[in-house]
Design a protein around this motif. Structure first.
Motif, PDB file in Angstrom:
ATOM      1  N   ARG A 343      -7.297  -0.705  -6.732  1.00 10.14           N
ATOM      2  CA  ARG A 343      -6.788  -1.351  -7.692  1.00 10.14           C
ATOM      3  C   ARG A 343      -7.072  -1.190  -9.564  1.00 10.14           C
ATOM      4  O   ARG A 343      -6.655  -2.293  -9.886  1.00 10.14           O
ATOM      5  N   ALA A 344      -8.119  -0.923  -9.021  1.00  9.34           N
ATOM      6  CA  ALA A 344      -8.566  -0.932 -11.014  1.00  9.34           C
ATOM      7  C   ALA A 344      -9.046   0.403 -11.203  1.00  9.34           C
ATOM      8  O   ALA A 344      -9.693   0.345 -12.303  1.00  9.34           O
ATOM      9  N   LYS A 345      -8.175   1.240 -10.867  1.00  5.83           N
ATOM     10  CA  LYS A 345      -8.012   2.769 -11.632  1.00  5.83           C
ATOM     11  C   LYS A 345      -6.910   3.051 -12.906  1.00  5.83           C
ATOM     12  O   LYS A 345      -6.052   1.719 -13.391  1.00  5.83           O
ATOM     13  N   GLU A 346      -6.643   4.098 -13.396  1.00  5.59           N
ATOM     14  CA  GLU A 346      -5.801   4.566 -14.489  1.00  5.59           C
ATOM     15  C   GLU A 346      -4.272   3.580 -13.807  1.00  5.59           C
ATOM     16  O   GLU A 346      -3.268   3.238 -14.458  1.00  5.59           O
ATOM     17  N   SER A 347      -4.563   3.909 -12.432  1.00  5.09           N
ATOM     18  CA  SER A 347      -2.970   2.939 -11.651  1.00  5.09           C
ATOM     19  C   SER A 347      -3.470   1.996 -10.721  1.00  5.09           C
ATOM     20  O   SER A 347      -4.470   2.232 -10.311  1.00  5.09           O
ATOM     21  N   ASP A 348      -2.719   1.318 -10.357  1.00  9.22           N
ATOM     22  CA  ASP A 348      -3.317   0.362  -8.840  1.00  9.22           C
ATOM     23  C   ASP A 348      -2.949   1.125  -7.505  1.00  9.22           C
ATOM     24  O   ASP A 348      -1.763   1.484  -7.742  1.00  9.22           O
ATOM     25  N   ARG A 349      -3.540   2.177  -7.225  1.00  7.89           N
ATOM     26  CA  ARG A 349      -3.965   3.593  -6.569  1.00  7.89           C
ATOM     27  C   ARG A 349      -3.741   3.369  -5.016  1.00  7.89           C
ATOM     28  O   ARG A 349      -3.315   3.794  -4.279  1.00  7.89           O
ATOM     29  N   ILE A 350      -3.526   1.914  -4.624  1.00  5.97           N
ATOM     30  CA  ILE A 350      -3.419   1.479  -2.875  1.00  5.97           C
ATOM     31  C   ILE A 350      -1.670   0.920  -3.435  1.00  5.97           C
ATOM     32  O   ILE A 350      -1.417   2.232  -2.916  1.00  5.97           O
ATOM     33  N   ASP A 351      -1.265   0.512  -4.370  1.00  8.94           N
ATOM     34  CA  ASP A 351       0.411   0.644  -4.077  1.00  8.94           C
ATOM     35  C   ASP A 351       0.695   1.746  -4.873  1.00  8.94           C
ATOM     36  O   ASP A 351       2.420   2.482  -3.792  1.00  8.94           O
ATOM     37  N   ALA A 352       0.094   2.687  -5.693  1.00  7.69           N
ATOM     38  CA  ALA A 352       0.290   4.153  -5.919  1.00  7.69           C
ATOM     39  C   ALA A 352       0.575   4.586  -4.910  1.00  7.69           C
ATOM     40  O   ALA A 352       1.861   5.406  -4.634  1.00  7.69           O
ATOM     41  N   THR A 353       0.119   4.909  -4.151  1.00 12.22           N
ATOM     42  CA  THR A 353      -0.451   5.978  -3.639  1.00 12.22           C
ATOM     43  C   THR A 353       0.620   5.802  -1.924  1.00 12.22           C
ATOM     44  O   THR A 353       1.940   6.186  -1.115  1.00 12.22           O
ATOM     45  N   VAL A 354       1.239   4.332  -1.396  1.00 10.18           N
ATOM     46  CA  VAL A 354       1.571   4.324  -0.725  1.00 10.18           C
ATOM     47  C   VAL A 354       3.142   3.972  -1.070  1.00 10.18           C
ATOM     48  O   VAL A 354       4.334   4.817   0.006  1.00 10.18           O
ATOM     49  N   ASP A 355       3.668   3.608  -2.269  1.00  5.16           N
ATOM     50  CA  ASP A 355       5.114   4.116  -2.409  1.00  5.16           C
ATOM     51  C   ASP A 355       5.493   5.289  -2.796  1.00  5.16           C
ATOM     52  O   ASP A 355       6.889   6.306  -2.545  1.00  5.16           O
ATOM     53  N   ALA A 356       4.017   6.145  -3.535  1.00  4.99           N
ATOM     54  CA  ALA A 356       4.097   7.906  -2.869  1.00  4.99           C
ATOM     55  C   ALA A 356       4.500   8.484  -2.116  1.00  4.99           C
ATOM     56  O   ALA A 356       5.544   8.999  -1.370  1.00  4.99           O
ATOM     57  N   LEU A 357       3.923   7.768  -0.804  1.00  4.76           N
ATOM     58  CA  LEU A 357       4.326   8.801   0.713  1.00  4.76           C
ATOM     59  C   LEU A 357       5.174   7.870   0.662  1.00  4.76           C
ATOM     60  O   LEU A 357       6.574   9.095   2.107  1.00  4.76           O
ATOM     61  N   ARG A 358       5.805   6.536   0.494  1.00  2.00           N
ATOM     62  CA  ARG A 358       7.206   6.273   1.273  1.00  2.00           C
ATOM     63  C   ARG A 358       8.619   7.192   0.231  1.00  2.00           C
ATOM     64  O   ARG A 358       9.451   7.211   1.387  1.00  2.00           O
ATOM     65  N   ALA A 359       7.993   6.948  -0.440  1.00  3.80           N
ATOM     66  CA  ALA A 359       9.511   8.304  -1.261  1.00  3.80           C
ATOM     67  C   ALA A 359       9.139   9.734  -0.659  1.00  3.80           C
ATOM     68  O   ALA A 359      10.408   9.873  -1.062  1.00  3.80           O
ATOM     69  N   GLY A 382      10.121  15.460   1.672  1.00  2.00           N
ATOM     70  CA  GLY A 382       9.585  15.506   0.273  1.00  2.00           C
ATOM     71  C   GLY A 382      11.095  14.582  -0.801  1.00  2.00           C
ATOM     72  O   GLY A 382      11.301  14.341   0.161  1.00  2.00           O
ATOM     73  N   GLY A 383      10.690  14.841  -2.127  1.00  2.00           N
ATOM     74  CA  GLY A 383      11.787  13.764  -2.664  1.00  2.00           C
ATOM     75  C   GLY A 383      11.102  13.315  -4.541  1.00  2.00           C
ATOM     76  O   GLY A 383      10.496  14.448  -5.021  1.00  2.00           O
ATOM     77  N   ARG A 384      11.444  12.420  -4.483  1.00  2.00           N
ATOM     78  CA  ARG A 384      10.716  11.941  -6.267  1.00  2.00           C
ATOM     79  C   ARG A 384       9.714  11.714  -6.242  1.00  2.00           C
ATOM     80  O   ARG A 384       9.439  10.288  -5.239  1.00  2.00           O
ATOM     81  N   ILE A 385       8.413  11.102  -6.867  1.00  2.00           N
ATOM     82  CA  ILE A 385       6.925  10.627  -6.980  1.00  2.00           C
ATOM     83  C   ILE A 385       6.799  10.680  -8.128  1.00  2.00           C
ATOM     84  O   ILE A 385       7.142  11.691  -8.728  1.00  2.00           O
ATOM     85  N   ALA A 386       6.152   9.093  -9.182  1.00  2.00           N
ATOM     86  CA  ALA A 386       6.160   9.129  -9.878  1.00  2.00           C
ATOM     87  C   ALA A 386       4.677   9.236 -10.295  1.00  2.00           C
ATOM     88  O   ALA A 386       3.959   8.411  -9.726  1.00  2.00           O
ATOM     89  N   SER A 387       4.437   9.380 -11.445  1.00  2.07           N
ATOM     90  CA  SER A 387       2.640   9.558 -10.933  1.00  2.07           C
ATOM     91  C   SER A 387       1.937   8.295 -12.199  1.00  2.07           C
ATOM     92  O   SER A 387       0.758   8.155 -11.693  1.00  2.07           O
ATOM     93  N   ARG A 388       2.728   7.264 -12.698  1.00  7.44           N
ATOM     94  CA  ARG A 388       2.434   6.164 -13.405  1.00  7.44           C
ATOM     95  C   ARG A 388       1.486   6.358 -14.192  1.00  7.44           C
ATOM     96  O   ARG A 388       0.620   5.424 -13.986  1.00  7.44           O
TER      97      ARG A 388
END
Length: 442
Positions: A343-359, A382-388
């Protein structure tokens, strides 16, 4: 690609071929920084050029160090000794490089009587800096953060050694204390809750520093002089990892990745994938510089779910988003625990990863310190993923595109330049050659 550019990665029927990834980013940072405090010239070959490591070159130049660049991957760093760094007339810009800001702070803490300021971009300025400020203060330096973040002001002082137990497993914090320990009276010992990457220890030993390593701790004493001479940087395992996972997930694949850093404190992903049933073979093991290295042969394979525990996290920290993607294509529910540091990386990688997979149609659930992914042994839609703004998320999205049915559109794809310029070009070349080549048969 322009800033914030979008890129579509189409699905591929297979991945076949041979490649070599750029030099290890973590080791490249350390080679330039330690070279700057050595006596005389350090020649670095295999340097991993990226936005982050370019920031390190710029930082040591600002401190009065000459760096000559010969082609893309060879540098000559003319060090001025342990106490030869000079105060620049402006703050040192660390850009997006977390390794740079935390390691250089340890060096600057030992520049007795001099004051330095460190800044960074918007992303780096959100990352926690008290974790290095606190032990450096205990050693005798004056360190001021801005509400726990950048800008950071360091006044070097007469340092003394400390015994420091890391609250969170962190190679960057460990390295900051060890580098400051080169200037400190007595011994400085860092105790780790779990083993983290040991590139700093290996390079300091090669440079002649008085350092002692143990399974769960490391001790350094004051150094009089350092000399590194020549150092070779092996291929970056974190840059190889997207290709390893892609070749595992895309049916009919056979991929060889050559000259990779295989430091066991970096290759936790290989152990995780092996548990899941991946077909990855290490061959031609050999030293590359001061590190263990070798080649990887990856064949596609069906995967089963697994659980990644707290003890495994430090050895796979940068690859955990890729583990999540592998879990999405595995049979069963995979779980990650003990990874709150994401959660303290360039993004919150837990939330970002979960959102990417759901997308892309995957069932995933975030938790305070990890996630759970329910996989299906088939290609995601497949779909759309934001790098954040996170290079690891952009590479996750690219691998997802290759392994999907319909491809993935990546928003902000150009952020990969932080760690791996040329990533998408290498990916496209591999796709092109895979279309015509046949697997090797032995």
């Amino acid at each position: 690609m322009s800033a914030g550019a979008a890129l579509v990665v189409e699905a591929t029927p297979r991945l076949i071929g041979h490649l070599a990834v750029p030099g290890d980013k973590s080791i490249s940072h350390r080679a330039v920084l330690i070279g700057a405090i050595c006596d005389g010239e350090t020649r670095i070959t295999g340097f991993g050029r990226s936005a982050d490591t370019e920031a390190t070159i710029a930082a040591v130049r600002a401190l009065g160090i000459e760096v000559y660049e010969h082609g893309a991957d060879t540098l000559r760093v003319f060090g001025k000794g342990l106490r030869g760094l000079t105060v620049p007339g402006r703050p040192i810009d660390c850009a997006n490089a977390g390794t740079l800001v935390r390691l250089i702070a340890g060096l600057l803490a030992g520049q007795d009587g001099n004051t330095f300021e460190l800044t960074g971009d918007e992303s780096l300025s959100r990352r926690p800096m008290e974790r290095i400020a606190e032990p450096l203060r205990r050693m005798g330096a004056t360190v001021e953060t801005t509400d726990g973040h950048l800008p950071l002001r360091i006044e070097g002082g007469a340092l003394h050694g400390i015994d420091y137990a890391l609250p969170v497993a962190s190679a960057q914090v460990k390295s900051a204390v060890l580098l400051a320990g080169l200037y400190a009276d007595g011994e400085s010992t860092v105790v780790e809750p779990a083993p983290t990457r040991d590139h700093t220890e290996r390079m300091l030993a090669a440079a002649g520093a008085p350092i002692t390593t143990r399974p769960t701790s490391v001790t350094v004493r004051r150094a009089e002089r350092l000399s590194l001479g020549e150092t070779e940087v092996p291929g970056d395992f974190s840059s190889a990892a997207p290709f390893v996972v892609a070749a595992t997930l895309v049916p009919g694949s056979e991929l060889h990745v050559h000259g990779v850093n295989l430091n066991p404190r970096r290759t936790g992903l290989l152990d995780i994938l092996e548990r899941m049933g991946a077909n990855v073979t290490v061959y031609n093991r050999r030293p590359i510089g001061d590190e263990p290295g070798g080649d990887l042969e990856i064949h596609s394979a069906p995967l089963v779910a697994t659980t990644v525990t707290t003890a495994e996290v430090p050895r796979a920290i940068d690859e955990l988003p890729l583990f999540a993607l592998a879990a999405a294509c595995a049979r069963g529910t995979s779980v990650l625990r003990g990874a709150k540091e994401l959660r303290a990386k360039e993004s919150d990688r837990i939330d970002a990863t979960v959102d990417a997979l759901r997308a892309i149609g995957v069932r995933a659930q975030g938790r305070d310190d990890g996630f759970a992914v329910t996989g299906v042994p088939a290609r995601p839609r497949g779909g759309r993923i934001a790098s954040r703004g996170d290079h690891r998320l952009a590479m996750l999205a690219a691998v997802a595109g290759l392994a999907s049915r319909d491809g993935v559109r990546i928003e902000g794809a150009d952020v990969v330049d932080v760690s791996f310029p040329g990533f998408f070009e290498m990916l496209e070349e591999l796709r092109r050659t895979s279309a015509v080549e046949q697997p090797d048969r032995y």
